[in-house]
Write an enzyme that holds these catalytic residues in place. Structure first.
Site, short mmCIF file in Angstrom:
data_model
loop_
_atom_site.label_atom_id
_atom_site.label_comp_id
_atom_site.label_asym_id
_atom_site.label_seq_id
_atom_site.Cartn_x
_atom_site.Cartn_y
_atom_site.Cartn_z
N LYS A 156 75.04 34.12 -13.75
CA LYS A 156 74.32 33.47 -12.64
C LYS A 156 74.03 32.00 -12.94
CE LYS A 156 71.36 35.86 -15.23
NZ LYS A 156 71.26 37.24 -15.68
N GLY A 197 72.97 42.94 -9.98
CA GLY A 197 73.80 43.88 -10.76
C GLY A 197 74.53 44.90 -9.92
N LYS A 226 69.44 33.20 -9.24
CA LYS A 226 70.01 34.18 -8.31
C LYS A 226 69.70 33.78 -6.86
CE LYS A 226 69.67 37.88 -11.73
NZ LYS A 226 68.78 38.88 -12.32
N1 HSE Z 1 67.56 39.76 -17.17
C1 HSE Z 1 68.06 40.09 -15.90
C2 HSE Z 1 67.05 40.99 -15.19
C3 HSE Z 1 69.38 40.80 -16.04
O1 HSE Z 1 66.11 41.47 -15.83
O2 HSE Z 1 67.17 41.21 -14.00
C4 HSE Z 1 70.22 40.78 -14.82
O3 HSE Z 1 70.55 39.50 -14.41
#
Ligand code: HSE
Length: 428
Positions: free
Chosen positions: A103, A132, A203
């Site tokens: 991202k 995800g 994101k």
């Molecule tokens: N560290 C991120 C989360 C992983 O906890 O959503 C997925 O991008």
């Protein structure tokens, strides 16, 4: 059957999960996607020791992996920006399609990379970069292609949602909850990126580019992290009919786009409020159809691997419709213009007239007080008896007026510490 020859770099949690799925269960994509995916090589600086399946060909030179004539598609799973960008550029220049879960890379360099892909007549898949295993990119660029997005609101970081849920439901201490999230493989290598809101903001900027046809411009996203949220806030929110979630928000108003990500009170009546543990959820509201809500796992090796493999199947089947992201149809405005109802928590001296003064400051700014909680001082800890926490829910107010209000409150003799403020999301 269509087939795709895959080269992959990055053998951490996600890379290993992709390799396991492609080598142990190749029949899934054959039966369900009509596509044969063959891993031709893995790029790993540490060599064979980095991969579980010792039959795979491993090259230690990652640049060689990205440019290999033997592959059709390059999968970038090393994370970070600098080397990842170089490898992706090498792959694109060599005519390889690219799939990435990165991202930071897309949010920061997306426009440049999509331009390069177009020049080389190849494509970039990035479903795994947001939410995800929950296909929100696909929803935005395919399922909702006939609708105009007005706003989106999403829980896009699994680690922080896990921590807030554990704190709120089980009174778990912040550090213990973070350690559990790390053990589950949810957190970034440096969990600061989760906690301070960077991950969700990256994101959000990707979603905004797709939803509102603005450039991929992470620098224009304003954000804050869950380190500002105390157990006390979670409990007051509960008492008032809200939960506190880390909400990434994007909206379009008269050609201007605001993108932000902050801890936010969410009305218990909304689906987002019920999203617990490490789950992600995204509410996308379109002019034509109203809200559609997407819910599911957004972090962890298997959900992320599922999105990477789905992109590979899509690529084998011809890829995605041409998109106008980066075409600057609309503009990102750093000044947040949308007003939100807000939560304020103040530590107030327990003396006559204090609440009257506070309410006059709200009145001067023409902000209505919708709810106010002050518990009797005797119920509180002895050390705090000369001050009491006061929580106020206000009507809608924009950022500028909120800052002014907070400065006036903090300059009052009757207010003892910094005023805490969170937005409230209660759109139905
Ligand atoms: N560290 C991120 C989360 C992983 O906890 O959503 C997925 O991008």
């Amino acid at each position: 059957m269509k087939s795709l020859k895959v080269g992959l770099c990055g053998t951490g949690n996600v890379g290993s999960a992709v390799l396991d799925a492609l080598t142990k269960n190749p029949e899934i994509t054959q039966k369900q996607g009509g596509v044969q995916l063959e891993v031709i090589l893995v790029g790993a600086r540490k060599g064979k020791s980095a991969v579980r399946n010792k039959e795979l060909k491993v090259v230690t030179d990652l640049r060689q992996a990205a440019s290999s004539d033997d592959i059709d598609v390059f999968v970038e799973l090393i994370g970070g920006c600098e080397l990842a960008k170089e490898l992706v550029e090498i792959a694109l220049r060599n005519g390889k399609d690219v799939v990435t879960a990165n991202k930071a890379l897309i949010a920061t360099h997306g426009d440049e990379l999509f331009k390069l892909a177009k020049e080389n007549k190849v494509q970039i898949g990035f479903e795994a970069s947001v939410a995800g295993g929950t296909p929100v990119i696909k929803a935005l660029r395919e399922g909702l292609v006939a609708s105009r997005v007005q706003w989106f609101a999403g829980i896009l970081n699994g680690t922080t949602n896990f921590i807030l849920s554990e704190m709120s439901e089980n009174n778990t201490n912040f550090d213990v909850a973070l350690k559990e999230a790390q053990d589950l493989g949810l957190a970034e290598t440096d969990p600061t990126m989760d906690i301070d809101g960077t991950d969700a903001a990256q994101k959000a900027s990707i979603l905004a580019a797709l939803a509102f046809q603005v450039p991929f411009e992470f620098d224009s996203v304003s954000y804050g992290g869950i380190d500002q949220v105390d157990l006390e806030d979670l409990n007051y929110a509960k008492e008032l009919g809200y939960s506190i979630k880390h909400i990434a928000y994007g909206n379009l108003n008269e050609g201007k786009v605001n993108v932000s990500a902050y801890p936010t009170l969410v009305s218990k009546e909304l689906l987002l409020s019920q999203v617990g543990q490490q789950m992600n959820a995204l509410d996308i509201c379109c002019e034509e159809i109203g809200s559609t809500v997407y819910y599911g796992p957004g972090a962890g090796p298997k959900p992320t691997a599922s999105a990477v493999i789905a992109d590979l199947v899509d690529l084998a089947n011809g890829g995605w419709p041409a998109q106008e992201s980066g075409s600057q149809v609309n503009k990102i405005s750093k000044k947040i213009i949308k007003p939100f109802p807000r939560y304020f928590r103040l530590e107030v001296k327990n003396e006559a007239g204090a609440i009257a003064k506070i309410s006059s400051i709200f009145a001067e700014e023409n902000i209505s007080i919708e709810a106010l909680i002050q518990h009797e001082a005797k119920k509180l800890k002895e050390s705090l008896q000369d001050t009491v926490p006061v929580v106020i829910i206000s009507g809608s107010v924009d950022e500028e007026v909120t800052s002014r209000l907070i400065s006036s409150l903090e300059s009052m003799d009757e207010i003892n510490s910094q005023v805490k403020q969170f937005r409230i999301h209660n759109a139905l």
